[in-house]
Design a protein around this motif. Structure first.
Motif: not given
Length: 87
Positions: A33-38, A41, A56, A60-61
């Motif tokens: 659910a990371d939206r900064m470092s997806t 990526q 995994t 999130g981040h």
């Protein structure tokens, strides 16, 4: 963002060079659910590093701080790396 952005980011991209860390010491964990470092990526890095161990988690981040799965993964990775080095 285009070729100019690609050129600017290349100097800090881990995808720009081959990984010099031995394969058995490469580990990747990623927040789904990371939206900064997806996760995309992280997946590209994982593939670039020849698909080493991957973990995994659903956060999130900064969620890895509270993830038991990540803690176990990192602990196991460090233990395995130390044991290989000591051998």
């Amino acid at each position: 963002l285009g070729p100019a952005a690609d050129d600017a980011h290349r100097v800090v991209s881990p995808l720009a060079l081959p990984c010099r860390v031995p394969f058995d010491r490469r580990f990747v964990f990623a927040g789904l659910a990371d939206r900064m470092s997806t996760f995309g990526q992280a997946r590209r890095l994982w593939m670039h590093w020849e698909r080493p161990a991957l973990a995994t988690y659903t956060g999130g981040h900064v969620g890895f701080f509270w993830s038991a799965e990540v803690k176990r993964f990192v602990d196991d990775a460090l233990s395995a790396s130390y044991q290989r080095r000591a051998a």
